[in-house]
Enzyme design. Structure first.
Site, short mmCIF file in Angstrom:
data_model
loop_
_atom_site.label_atom_id
_atom_site.label_comp_id
_atom_site.label_asym_id
_atom_site.label_seq_id
_atom_site.Cartn_x
_atom_site.Cartn_y
_atom_site.Cartn_z
N LYS A 10 -55.49 -52.65 -35.55
CA LYS A 10 -56.19 -51.73 -36.46
C LYS A 10 -57.66 -51.55 -36.05
CE LYS A 10 -53.16 -52.74 -40.40
NZ LYS A 10 -53.11 -53.02 -41.86
N TYR A 50 -48.49 -43.82 -43.42
CA TYR A 50 -48.37 -44.71 -44.59
C TYR A 50 -47.83 -43.97 -45.82
CZ TYR A 50 -50.82 -48.61 -42.31
OH TYR A 50 -51.17 -49.65 -41.50
N ASN A 113 -56.98 -56.14 -42.03
CA ASN A 113 -56.21 -57.32 -41.64
C ASN A 113 -55.72 -57.29 -40.19
OD1 ASN A 113 -54.24 -55.45 -41.99
ND2 ASN A 113 -52.98 -56.64 -43.41
N HIS A 116 -50.98 -54.31 -37.86
CA HIS A 116 -49.81 -53.87 -38.63
C HIS A 116 -48.54 -54.32 -37.91
CE1 HIS A 116 -46.96 -51.21 -40.67
NE2 HIS A 116 -46.49 -50.93 -39.47
N GLU A 127 -41.42 -45.76 -36.95
CA GLU A 127 -42.83 -45.94 -36.58
C GLU A 127 -43.04 -45.84 -35.07
OE1 GLU A 127 -43.88 -48.83 -40.40
OE2 GLU A 127 -44.10 -49.60 -38.37
P1 CMP Z 1 -49.81 -52.91 -43.22
O1 CMP Z 1 -48.84 -53.89 -42.66
O2 CMP Z 1 -50.53 -52.05 -42.25
O3 CMP Z 1 -49.05 -51.99 -44.28
C1 CMP Z 1 -49.66 -51.53 -45.47
C2 CMP Z 1 -51.06 -51.96 -45.59
O4 CMP Z 1 -51.66 -51.76 -46.84
C3 CMP Z 1 -51.16 -53.44 -45.36
O5 CMP Z 1 -50.91 -53.73 -44.01
C4 CMP Z 1 -52.55 -53.76 -45.88
O6 CMP Z 1 -53.53 -53.70 -44.89
C5 CMP Z 1 -52.75 -52.66 -46.89
N1 CMP Z 1 -52.82 -53.26 -48.21
C6 CMP Z 1 -51.84 -53.89 -48.85
N2 CMP Z 1 -52.28 -54.32 -50.05
C7 CMP Z 1 -53.56 -53.94 -50.15
C8 CMP Z 1 -54.54 -54.07 -51.15
N3 CMP Z 1 -54.29 -54.68 -52.31
N4 CMP Z 1 -55.75 -53.55 -50.89
C9 CMP Z 1 -55.99 -52.90 -49.74
N5 CMP Z 1 -55.09 -52.74 -48.77
C10 CMP Z 1 -53.90 -53.26 -48.97
#
Ligand code: CMP
Length: 141
Positions: A10, A50, A113, A116, A127
Site C-alpha cells: 500500500k 474496494y 496497514n 493487502h 483482484e
Molecule cells: P485490506 O485487506 O486492504 O481490505 C480492506 C481494508 O479496509 C483493510 O485492509 C483495512 O486497511 C481497511 N480497514 C478495515 N477496517 C478499518 C477501519 N476500522 N478503519 C480504517 N480502515 C479500515
C-alpha cells in the site's frame, strides 16, 4: 484451495521505502512472485477495487489513502496461497497481528496497514484480473 493470491504493497509501504523488506518477508515465507508492478490508483479505481466495502464508515478514508500515492500490486503463488498469505501478513489491525508478521512489524494502524491480501480464492481471481492481464502472469519455474 487455490495457489494464487493478490498482494498490494500500500502507499504507506512505498512512502516508507519498505517495499524490499516486505517483499523479502513474503519470499522468506515461500511465495513466488508471478507478476508485480508499481502504479498509482485513481480515486475511482480504488473505489472500484474496494466496492464490497462501499457502505462501511471507513470507505472514504480507505479509498483516499489507497489513491494517495504509488502502490505495488503483486501476484503470489504458493499452495493454499490465500490462507498462507494472510498468516504471513497478520491481522488487519497491527496491534492484533502476531509477532513476526508483516503488519505487526511494519504497520502503524488498521487503515495504514502496509499490505493487502485477498480474502478468498474467488476474490483472489477477481483482484488479480483487476490489475493484470493473463499474459502478465509469468510462472516462476
Ligand atoms: P485490506 O485487506 O486492504 O481490505 C480492506 C481494508 O479496509 C483493510 O485492509 C483495512 O486497511 C481497511 N480497514 C478495515 N477496517 C478499518 C477501519 N476500522 N478503519 C480504517 N480502515 C479500515
Amino acid at each position: 484451495m487455490g495457489n494464487r493470491t493478490l498482494a498490494i504493497l500500500k502507499p504507506d509501504c512505498v512512502r516508507k521505502n519498505l517495499q524490499g523488506k516486505v517483499i523479502a518477508k513474503i519470499q522468506d515465507a515461500g511465495f513466488k512472485i508471478i507478476a508485480m508492478k508499481q502504479m498509482r490508483l485513481t480515486k475511482a479505481q480504488a473505489e472500484g477495487f474496494y466496492a464490497v466495502h462501499h457502505a462501511r464508515p471507513f470507505f472514504k478514508d480507505l479509498t483516499e489513502f489507497m489513491s494517495s500515492g504509488p502502490c505495488v500490486p503483486i501476484v503470489l503463488e504458493k499452495t493454499n496461497a490465500v490462507a498462507e498469505f494472510r498468516k504471513t501478513i497478520g491481522a488487519t489491525d497491527p496491534k492484533e497481528a502476531d509477532p513476526g508478521t508483516v503488519r505487526r512489524e511494519f504497520a502503524d494502524s488498521k487503515g495504514e496497514n502496509i499490505v493487502h491480501g485477498s480474502d478468498s480464492d474467488d476474490n483472489a481471481a477477481l483482484e488479480i484480473a483487476f490489475f493484470f492481464h493473463q499474459g502478465e502472469l509469468i510462472a516462476n519455474q
